[in-house]
Design a protein around this motif. Structure first.
Motif, PDB file in Angstrom:
ATOM      1  N   GLN A  44      41.239  17.238 -39.852  1.00 20.64           N
ATOM      2  CA  GLN A  44      40.238  16.597 -38.888  1.00 20.64           C
ATOM      3  C   GLN A  44      39.094  17.485 -38.538  1.00 20.64           C
ATOM      4  OE1 GLN A  44      43.708  15.745 -36.116  1.00 20.64           O
ATOM      5  NE2 GLN A  44      43.946  13.773 -36.941  1.00 20.64           N
ATOM      6  N   MET A  45      39.572  18.436 -37.995  1.00 20.05           N
ATOM      7  CA  MET A  45      38.289  19.267 -37.661  1.00 20.05           C
ATOM      8  C   MET A  45      37.526  19.964 -38.524  1.00 20.05           C
ATOM      9  SD  MET A  45      40.908  22.064 -35.470  1.00 20.05           S
ATOM     10  CE  MET A  45      39.376  23.131 -34.591  1.00 20.05           C
ATOM     11  N   ASN A  46      37.534  20.051 -39.889  1.00 19.30           N
ATOM     12  CA  ASN A  46      36.664  20.336 -40.867  1.00 19.30           C
ATOM     13  C   ASN A  46      36.034  19.121 -41.250  1.00 19.30           C
ATOM     14  OD1 ASN A  46      36.902  23.265 -40.489  1.00 19.30           O
ATOM     15  ND2 ASN A  46      38.790  23.072 -41.796  1.00 19.30           N
ATOM     16  N   GLY A  47      36.457  17.963 -40.822  1.00 17.38           N
ATOM     17  CA  GLY A  47      35.670  16.636 -41.310  1.00 17.38           C
ATOM     18  C   GLY A  47      36.059  16.409 -43.016  1.00 17.38           C
ATOM     19  N   CYS A  48      37.174  16.930 -43.194  1.00 11.41           N
ATOM     20  CA  CYS A  48      37.724  16.827 -44.990  1.00 11.41           C
ATOM     21  C   CYS A  48      38.352  15.780 -45.268  1.00 11.41           C
ATOM     22  CB  CYS A  48      38.230  18.150 -45.488  1.00 11.41           C
ATOM     23  SG  CYS A  48      38.765  17.970 -47.093  1.00 11.41           S
ATOM     24  N   ALA A  49      37.795  14.539 -45.374  1.00  9.38           N
ATOM     25  CA  ALA A  49      38.392  13.523 -45.805  1.00  9.38           C
ATOM     26  C   ALA A  49      39.144  13.187 -46.667  1.00  9.38           C
ATOM     27  CB  ALA A  49      37.088  12.217 -46.007  1.00  9.38           C
ATOM     28  N   PHE A  50      38.847  14.000 -47.986  1.00  8.33           N
ATOM     29  CA  PHE A  50      39.898  14.099 -49.066  1.00  8.33           C
ATOM     30  C   PHE A  50      41.169  14.557 -48.470  1.00  8.33           C
ATOM     31  CE2 PHE A  50      41.799  16.320 -52.471  1.00  8.33           C
ATOM     32  CZ  PHE A  50      41.646  15.215 -53.662  1.00  8.33           C
ATOM     33  N   CYS A  51      41.120  15.842 -47.982  1.00  9.19           N
ATOM     34  CA  CYS A  51      42.357  16.540 -47.297  1.00  9.19           C
ATOM     35  C   CYS A  51      43.196  15.638 -46.482  1.00  9.19           C
ATOM     36  CB  CYS A  51      42.033  17.954 -46.888  1.00  9.19           C
ATOM     37  SG  CYS A  51      41.741  18.991 -48.358  1.00  9.19           S
ATOM     38  N   LEU A  52      42.263  15.165 -45.589  1.00  9.60           N
ATOM     39  CA  LEU A  52      43.249  14.318 -44.147  1.00  9.60           C
ATOM     40  C   LEU A  52      43.684  13.095 -44.928  1.00  9.60           C
ATOM     41  CD1 LEU A  52      43.683  13.898 -41.472  1.00  9.60           C
ATOM     42  CD2 LEU A  52      41.427  12.391 -41.345  1.00  9.60           C
ATOM     43  N   ASP A  53      43.135  12.461 -45.862  1.00 10.31           N
ATOM     44  CA  ASP A  53      43.879  11.352 -46.618  1.00 10.31           C
ATOM     45  C   ASP A  53      45.175  11.720 -47.248  1.00 10.31           C
ATOM     46  OD1 ASP A  53      43.282   8.537 -47.854  1.00 10.31           O
ATOM     47  OD2 ASP A  53      43.781   9.813 -49.481  1.00 10.31           O
ATOM     48  N   MET A  54      44.954  12.760 -48.048  1.00  9.45           N
ATOM     49  CA  MET A  54      46.233  13.351 -48.778  1.00  9.45           C
ATOM     50  C   MET A  54      47.268  13.741 -47.745  1.00  9.45           C
ATOM     51  SD  MET A  54      46.390  16.923 -51.138  1.00  9.45           S
ATOM     52  CE  MET A  54      45.193  16.575 -52.301  1.00  9.45           C
ATOM     53  N   HIS A  55      47.043  14.489 -46.845  1.00 13.53           N
ATOM     54  CA  HIS A  55      48.146  14.917 -45.978  1.00 13.53           C
ATOM     55  C   HIS A  55      48.677  13.802 -45.025  1.00 13.53           C
ATOM     56  CE1 HIS A  55      47.548  18.763 -47.720  1.00 13.53           C
ATOM     57  NE2 HIS A  55      46.336  18.940 -47.388  1.00 13.53           N
ATOM     58  N   VAL A  56      48.014  12.795 -44.669  1.00 13.38           N
ATOM     59  CA  VAL A  56      48.566  11.795 -44.059  1.00 13.38           C
ATOM     60  C   VAL A  56      49.354  11.003 -44.828  1.00 13.38           C
ATOM     61  CG1 VAL A  56      47.870   9.612 -42.882  1.00 13.38           C
ATOM     62  CG2 VAL A  56      46.735  11.456 -42.139  1.00 13.38           C
ATOM     63  N   ASN A 137      36.513  20.825 -50.842  1.00 13.50           N
ATOM     64  CA  ASN A 137      36.569  19.352 -50.733  1.00 13.50           C
ATOM     65  C   ASN A 137      35.475  18.742 -50.193  1.00 13.50           C
ATOM     66  OD1 ASN A 137      38.691  19.000 -52.823  1.00 13.50           O
ATOM     67  ND2 ASN A 137      40.055  19.738 -51.264  1.00 13.50           N
ATOM     68  N   ALA A 138      35.261  19.276 -48.895  1.00 14.16           N
ATOM     69  CA  ALA A 138      34.032  18.837 -48.124  1.00 14.16           C
ATOM     70  C   ALA A 138      32.695  19.233 -48.913  1.00 14.16           C
ATOM     71  CB  ALA A 138      33.923  19.208 -46.852  1.00 14.16           C
ATOM     72  N   ALA A 139      32.451  20.266 -49.454  1.00 13.04           N
ATOM     73  CA  ALA A 139      31.395  20.791 -49.857  1.00 13.04           C
ATOM     74  C   ALA A 139      30.890  19.744 -51.280  1.00 13.04           C
ATOM     75  CB  ALA A 139      31.357  22.154 -50.407  1.00 13.04           C
ATOM     76  N   PHE A 140      31.870  19.463 -52.102  1.00 17.38           N
ATOM     77  CA  PHE A 140      31.629  18.785 -53.101  1.00 17.38           C
ATOM     78  C   PHE A 140      32.090  17.328 -53.110  1.00 17.38           C
ATOM     79  CE2 PHE A 140      32.540  23.158 -54.753  1.00 17.38           C
ATOM     80  CZ  PHE A 140      31.162  23.524 -55.012  1.00 17.38           C
ATOM     81  N   ARG A 141      32.464  17.002 -51.982  1.00 16.63           N
ATOM     82  CA  ARG A 141      32.550  15.461 -51.744  1.00 16.63           C
ATOM     83  C   ARG A 141      33.708  14.737 -52.679  1.00 16.63           C
ATOM     84  NH1 ARG A 141      26.424  13.649 -50.424  1.00 16.63           N
ATOM     85  NH2 ARG A 141      26.151  14.510 -48.565  1.00 16.63           N
ATOM     86  N   ASN A 142      34.679  15.522 -52.787  1.00  8.21           N
ATOM     87  CA  ASN A 142      35.860  15.039 -53.274  1.00  8.21           C
ATOM     88  C   ASN A 142      36.268  13.768 -52.624  1.00  8.21           C
ATOM     89  OD1 ASN A 142      36.010  16.996 -55.260  1.00  8.21           O
ATOM     90  ND2 ASN A 142      37.988  17.590 -54.581  1.00  8.21           N
ATOM     91  N   VAL A 143      36.248  12.562 -53.598  1.00 11.03           N
ATOM     92  CA  VAL A 143      36.471  11.250 -52.875  1.00 11.03           C
ATOM     93  C   VAL A 143      37.962  10.768 -52.384  1.00 11.03           C
ATOM     94  CG1 VAL A 143      36.506   8.754 -53.483  1.00 11.03           C
ATOM     95  CG2 VAL A 143      34.713  10.393 -54.348  1.00 11.03           C
ATOM     96  N   PRO A 144      38.193  10.415 -51.121  1.00  9.53           N
ATOM     97  CA  PRO A 144      39.736  10.398 -50.682  1.00  9.53           C
ATOM     98  C   PRO A 144      40.378   9.279 -51.346  1.00  9.53           C
ATOM     99  CG  PRO A 144      38.025  10.386 -48.745  1.00  9.53           C
ATOM    100  CD  PRO A 144      37.100  10.393 -50.186  1.00  9.53           C
ATOM    101  N   GLY A 145      41.616   9.663 -51.911  1.00  9.93           N
ATOM    102  CA  GLY A 145      42.500   8.779 -52.726  1.00  9.93           C
ATOM    103  C   GLY A 145      42.197   8.843 -54.196  1.00  9.93           C
ATOM    104  N   SER A 146      41.126   9.782 -54.501  1.00 10.91           N
ATOM    105  CA  SER A 146      40.949   9.539 -56.147  1.00 10.91           C
ATOM    106  C   SER A 146      41.914  10.445 -56.939  1.00 10.91           C
ATOM    107  CB  SER A 146      39.608  10.472 -56.240  1.00 10.91           C
ATOM    108  OG  SER A 146      39.468  11.598 -55.751  1.00 10.91           O
ATOM    109  N   MET A 147      42.686  11.186 -56.125  1.00  9.09           N
ATOM    110  CA  MET A 147      43.808  12.053 -56.968  1.00  9.09           C
ATOM    111  C   MET A 147      45.307  11.493 -56.620  1.00  9.09           C
ATOM    112  SD  MET A 147      42.061  14.084 -58.873  1.00  9.09           S
ATOM    113  CE  MET A 147      43.273  15.318 -59.285  1.00  9.09           C
ATOM    114  N   ASP A 148      45.412  10.286 -56.152  1.00 10.44           N
ATOM    115  CA  ASP A 148      46.615   9.724 -55.433  1.00 10.44           C
ATOM    116  C   ASP A 148      47.575   9.663 -56.706  1.00 10.44           C
ATOM    117  OD1 ASP A 148      45.565   9.536 -53.008  1.00 10.44           O
ATOM    118  OD2 ASP A 148      45.737   7.526 -52.709  1.00 10.44           O
ATOM    119  N   LYS A 149      47.373   9.058 -57.792  1.00 12.31           N
ATOM    120  CA  LYS A 149      48.158   8.995 -58.956  1.00 12.31           C
ATOM    121  C   LYS A 149      48.295  10.422 -59.324  1.00 12.31           C
ATOM    122  CE  LYS A 149      46.787   4.528 -60.596  1.00 12.31           C
ATOM    123  NZ  LYS A 149      47.989   3.856 -60.008  1.00 12.31           N
ATOM    124  N   VAL A 150      47.654  11.459 -59.467  1.00 10.09           N
ATOM    125  CA  VAL A 150      48.021  12.631 -60.097  1.00 10.09           C
ATOM    126  C   VAL A 150      49.116  13.204 -59.161  1.00 10.09           C
ATOM    127  CG1 VAL A 150      46.982  15.032 -60.498  1.00 10.09           C
ATOM    128  CG2 VAL A 150      45.569  12.903 -60.983  1.00 10.09           C
TER     129      VAL A 150
END
Length: 159
Positions: A44-56, A137-150
């Protein structure tokens, strides 16, 4: 949001080593539910959408109550967290955004009342890891949910 580059492909050996480091934390002295709260707060603090999505999603899969997940951002005002969890969240915040004058004795002493030296060391490594993942993940804009199946996160039912 479009991913800028795939750092796991560009730096495979570094990615593998960092992943091994992160996986080693699963056997640390810090319990999984607490690690997840720390990962959510740092993300949340780092604004990392990919990681926040994953950890929620991981929190839901591990049985964390939905309201507590929503309250991580307001943990100081919430009555839903134990003193140990509050200490971990405070430590997460201070290490995620280290103040100019460093980590105060007051914060260290407060956190130390809830954690043994070993636990505090392990918690610090946990915070180091999530901050590293957040930055990549923030630097390279990994897309939230893009690794859900993996990562089997589609089982969270939050798509």
């Amino acid at each position: 949001m479009t991913q800028r580059l795939d750092y796991s492909q560009q730096s495979p050996s570094l990615f593998k080593k960092f992943l091994e480091f992160s996986m080693a934390l699963q056997t640390s002295s810090i319990e999984e539910p607490l690690r997840t709260l720390v990962e959510i707060r740092a993300s949340q603090m780092n604004g990392c959408a990919f990681c926040l999505d994953m950890h929620v999603k991981q929190a839901k899969m591990h049985g964390e109550r939905e309201l507590r997940v929503h309250h991580v951002a307001i943990w100081r005002e919430s009555t839903l967290f134990s003193p140990r969890e509050r200490a971990a969240l405070a430590w997460t915040e201070v290490l995620t955004r280290i103040p100019e004058d460093g980590v105060s004795d007051a914060i260290y002493d407060r956190v130390r009342t809830e954690f043994s030296e070993k636990e505090l060391s392990d918690l610090t490594f946990e915070i180091m890891a999530i901050n590293g993942w957040n930055r990549a993940n923030a630097a390279f804009r990994n897309v939230p949910g893009s690794m859900d199946k993996v990562y089997d996160l589609d089982k969270a039912g939050l798509a």
